[in-house]
Design a protein around this motif. Structure first.
Motif, mmCIF file in Angstrom:
data_model
loop_
_atom_site.group_PDB
_atom_site.id
_atom_site.type_symbol
_atom_site.label_atom_id
_atom_site.label_comp_id
_atom_site.label_asym_id
_atom_site.label_seq_id
_atom_site.Cartn_x
_atom_site.Cartn_y
_atom_site.Cartn_z
ATOM 1 N N ARG A 177 -12.096 -22.142 79.277
ATOM 2 C CA ARG A 177 -12.219 -21.361 78.037
ATOM 3 C C ARG A 177 -11.037 -20.400 77.891
ATOM 4 N N TYR A 178 -9.881 -20.885 78.270
ATOM 5 C CA TYR A 178 -8.688 -20.041 78.297
ATOM 6 C C TYR A 178 -8.343 -19.458 76.936
ATOM 7 N N ARG A 179 -8.760 -20.104 75.853
ATOM 8 C CA ARG A 179 -8.416 -19.603 74.521
ATOM 9 C C ARG A 179 -9.059 -18.248 74.221
ATOM 10 N N LEU A 180 -10.031 -17.845 75.030
ATOM 11 C CA LEU A 180 -10.651 -16.533 74.828
ATOM 12 C C LEU A 180 -9.765 -15.399 75.336
ATOM 13 N N TRP A 181 -8.788 -15.719 76.193
ATOM 14 C CA TRP A 181 -8.016 -14.625 76.777
ATOM 15 C C TRP A 181 -6.501 -14.807 76.720
ATOM 16 N N VAL A 182 -6.036 -15.913 76.191
ATOM 17 C CA VAL A 182 -4.599 -16.063 75.997
ATOM 18 C C VAL A 182 -4.352 -16.880 74.736
ATOM 19 N N ASP A 183 -3.328 -16.494 73.990
ATOM 20 C CA ASP A 183 -3.008 -17.162 72.740
ATOM 21 C C ASP A 183 -2.074 -18.334 73.009
ATOM 22 N N THR A 184 -2.595 -19.551 72.901
ATOM 23 C CA THR A 184 -1.773 -20.749 73.087
ATOM 24 C C THR A 184 -1.564 -21.483 71.770
ATOM 25 N N GLU A 185 -1.921 -20.832 70.672
ATOM 26 C CA GLU A 185 -1.806 -21.485 69.366
ATOM 27 C C GLU A 185 -0.590 -20.986 68.599
ATOM 28 N N SER A 186 -0.467 -19.671 68.427
ATOM 29 C CA SER A 186 0.643 -19.145 67.633
ATOM 30 C C SER A 186 1.929 -19.044 68.434
ATOM 31 N N PHE B 34 6.308 -23.448 80.186
ATOM 32 C CA PHE B 34 5.806 -23.266 81.541
ATOM 33 C C PHE B 34 4.308 -23.034 81.545
ATOM 34 N N PHE B 35 3.842 -22.135 80.675
ATOM 35 C CA PHE B 35 2.412 -21.828 80.667
ATOM 36 C C PHE B 35 1.590 -23.052 80.266
ATOM 37 N N ASP B 36 2.080 -23.798 79.271
ATOM 38 C CA ASP B 36 1.375 -25.015 78.868
ATOM 39 C C ASP B 36 1.319 -26.017 80.017
ATOM 40 N N LEU B 37 2.418 -26.148 80.744
ATOM 41 C CA LEU B 37 2.467 -27.092 81.857
ATOM 42 C C LEU B 37 1.471 -26.707 82.942
ATOM 43 N N MET B 38 1.403 -25.411 83.247
ATOM 44 C CA MET B 38 0.467 -24.961 84.272
ATOM 45 C C MET B 38 -0.984 -25.126 83.810
ATOM 46 N N LEU B 39 -1.261 -24.786 82.562
ATOM 47 C CA LEU B 39 -2.621 -24.968 82.063
ATOM 48 C C LEU B 39 -3.059 -26.419 82.170
ATOM 49 N N LYS B 40 -2.181 -27.332 81.787
ATOM 50 C CA LYS B 40 -2.544 -28.751 81.793
ATOM 51 C C LYS B 40 -2.802 -29.275 83.207
ATOM 52 N N ALA B 41 -2.146 -28.689 84.197
ATOM 53 C CA ALA B 41 -2.369 -29.113 85.576
ATOM 54 C C ALA B 41 -3.784 -28.802 86.043
ATOM 55 N N PHE B 42 -4.413 -27.781 85.432
ATOM 56 C CA PHE B 42 -5.756 -27.381 85.852
ATOM 57 C C PHE B 42 -6.807 -27.631 84.781
ATOM 58 N N VAL B 43 -6.374 -27.751 83.536
ATOM 59 C CA VAL B 43 -7.268 -28.072 82.422
ATOM 60 C C VAL B 43 -6.657 -29.282 81.712
ATOM 61 N N PRO B 44 -6.949 -30.494 82.153
ATOM 62 C CA PRO B 44 -6.203 -31.678 81.693
ATOM 63 C C PRO B 44 -6.267 -31.931 80.198
ATOM 64 N N GLU B 45 -7.284 -31.429 79.511
ATOM 65 C CA GLU B 45 -7.354 -31.667 78.065
ATOM 66 C C GLU B 45 -6.403 -30.771 77.274
ATOM 67 N N HIS B 46 -5.821 -29.768 77.921
ATOM 68 C CA HIS B 46 -4.848 -28.922 77.219
ATOM 69 C C HIS B 46 -3.625 -29.755 76.847
ATOM 70 N N LYS B 47 -3.104 -29.536 75.661
ATOM 71 C CA LYS B 47 -1.983 -30.335 75.174
ATOM 72 C C LYS B 47 -0.654 -29.612 75.413
ATOM 73 N N VAL B 48 0.332 -30.395 75.826
ATOM 74 C CA VAL B 48 1.702 -29.912 75.978
ATOM 75 C C VAL B 48 2.492 -30.348 74.753
ATOM 76 N N GLN B 49 3.255 -29.424 74.185
ATOM 77 C CA GLN B 49 4.035 -29.747 72.999
ATOM 78 C C GLN B 49 5.154 -30.744 73.332
ATOM 79 N N ARG B 50 5.626 -31.448 72.325
ATOM 80 C CA ARG B 50 6.721 -32.386 72.548
ATOM 81 C C ARG B 50 8.057 -31.671 72.655
ATOM 82 N N ARG B 51 8.209 -30.546 71.964
ATOM 83 C CA ARG B 51 9.446 -29.785 71.995
ATOM 84 C C ARG B 51 9.112 -28.291 72.005
ATOM 85 N N TYR B 52 9.972 -27.520 72.622
ATOM 86 C CA TYR B 52 9.805 -26.078 72.657
ATOM 87 C C TYR B 52 11.099 -25.413 72.204
ATOM 88 N N LYS B 53 10.947 -24.358 71.435
ATOM 89 C CA LYS B 53 12.111 -23.608 70.970
ATOM 90 C C LYS B 53 12.620 -22.687 72.076
#
Length: 445
Positions: free
Chosen positions: A121-130, A135-154
């Motif tokens: 339920r990480y969305r309750l305590w960190v903003d991964t939408e706006s 790095f943070f997306d990569l780490m989240l996905k390693a422990f929460v596999p349904e989390h999506k990693v973007q194709r490109r990052y600015k």
């Protein structure tokens, strides 16, 4: 204590008492938006300070379970009632490294201990939408596999310096990954010094505020996610090795047994997540003149850096360059360091090369410290930079500061002449010390 300096004990005890009071006050008052943010920040700060003071991990985790999460959840529920919406308002949004550092440490705690299932339920305590962070997306996905990693990052200069070296290391082949991560961690303190506090030094009691945030939590998360051999760096004073050990003993082969050894987030091409290189001007085709042209040459055509420097204000001439060089140093396009501050100078020289997309310069082993080491560092850096096609100069030699700029060899003659036309004075490194000492050294223009 887990913090590497006993002088910090009094500070941490005082800070811990303050944050405990803050959390208690927040939970007693009406839960407005600001109070919700304060609850999150106070909860994380208490846990981090308990850890730093050497409290048993069981006590840290007990605080999280019995006080931190209930307070955060209560604050969120009251905020939802006030706002008339169930949508959360996460405080940690990666808009700058301090908030990101809090989010990373909290994620590390959740990776190690999460009996109530808050990690999914990480969305309750960190903003991964706006705000998206590779790095943070990569780490989240390693422990929460349904989390999506973007194709490109600015690109984002606020935190790329902190994460890109580690991402590049994780992008290496598995057999080279641990060694690459160790090398990235070796430059970690230099990065904080360069982008956070120029006086930051490991284990320094004068830099307690930066240590207060900058545990090397990113490296601990990476070690957990990618099953890295951390034996070569686990004694680093800022690396939370005890949390990594706890994860491996209690979570890796229980909750996370689904993940293959070394698989991490399962992203095959981590290098594709790296931000794009800076956009470069065509220096040969530019029509700029005056200081604008001088900046183009001194910044190797880096468009974003030039824009950032220009926003701070450009002088019409180069006779008085303190503010200009400060702005250029912030963008890693120049070096401005005290003549005796060898640690700051070393990190700034490395950054100057990196800003030109050169391989990282490895300073030679130089005995001593202070002014003599500063001189040796510059003398070693100059030929290395020349070998990569750049000339190094001291600009408007100052008796107290190293003020260094560089230019591509192909534009050297134009740069030297233009500097003189604008009232600036360039000195070759061999001449700079003689000028400062009142000797016979001369300027290049």
């Amino acid at each position: 204590m887990r913090i590497p300096d006993h002088h910090l004990q009094e500070y941490y005890l005082s800070a811990l008492e303050t944050q405990n009071k803050n959390l208690a006050n927040c939970t007693r008052t009406g839960m407005e938006r600001a109070s919700y943010f304060e609850v999150q920040n106070a909860a994380e700060a208490i846990a981090r300070r308990q850890y730093a003071l050497g409290r048993p991990l069981e006590d840290v985790f007990s605080f999280i379970d019995t006080s931190a999460w209930p307070s955060i959840e209560q604050a969120w529920q009251r905020l939802s009632e006030t706002e008339g919406t169930p949508a959360p308002y996460p405080a940690w949004d990666y808009s700058e490294p301090v908030r990101g550092g809090r989010a990373v440490f909290w994620l590390l705690l959740m990776v190690c201990h999460d009996p109530q299932g808050w990690l999914p339920r990480y969305r309750l305590w960190v903003d991964t939408e706006s705000k998206h962070n590779a790095f943070f997306d990569l780490m989240l996905k390693a422990f929460v596999p349904e989390h999506k990693v973007q194709r490109r990052y600015k690109a984002n200069k606020e935190y790329d310096w902190l994460h890109v070296p580690l991402l590049k290391a994780l992008a290496q082949a598995p057999e080279r990954r641990s060694a690459a991560v160790a090398q990235a961690l070796a430059g970690w303190a230099r990065g904080i010094q360069r982008h956070g506090d120029p006086d930051f030094l490991p284990a320094s009691p004068d830099n307690r505020a930066w240590y207060d945030v900058f545990l090397a939590s990113e490296y601990a998360l990476a070690a957990c996610a990618y099953d890295l051999d951390d034996s070569s760096w686990r004694d680093h004073p800022y690396y939370p090795a005890e949390l990594v050990d706890y994860y491996r003993a209690h979570q890796r082969h229980r909750r996370d047994a689904w993940r293959a050894q070394g698989a991490g987030a399962g992203v095959d091409d981590i290098a594709a997540l790296l931000p794009p290189p800076p956009k470069r001007l065509d220096l040969a085709a530019s029509k700029k003149t005056g200081v604008s042209r001088w900046l183009e040459l001194a910044c190797a055509g880096d468009k974003d850096a030039i824009a950032g420097i220009a926003a701070a204000g450009k002088p019409r001439k180069l006779k008085h360059t303190d503010a200009l060089l400060d702005a250029m140093a912030c963008e890693c396009q120049a070096v401005r360091a005290d003549l005796r501050d060898d640690s700051h100078l070393e990190s700034a020289l490395i950054a100057l090369g990196q800003a030109r997309l050169l391989p990282e310069w490895t300073p030679p082993a130089i005995a001593g410290q202070g002014g003599s080491r500063c001189e040796a560092l510059v003398q070693a850096f100059e030929p290395w930079l020349a070998g990569h096609g750049y000339r190094l100069y001291a600009l408007n030699v100052d008796g107290d500061q190293w003020q260094l700029v560089c230019v591509a060899e192909a534009f050297n003659d134009e740069f030297v002449a233009l500097t003189g036309e604008l009232g600036g004075k360039l000195a070759l490194i061999a001449e700079a010390y003689s000028i400062m000492a009142g000797g016979a050294g001369g300027y290049a223009n």
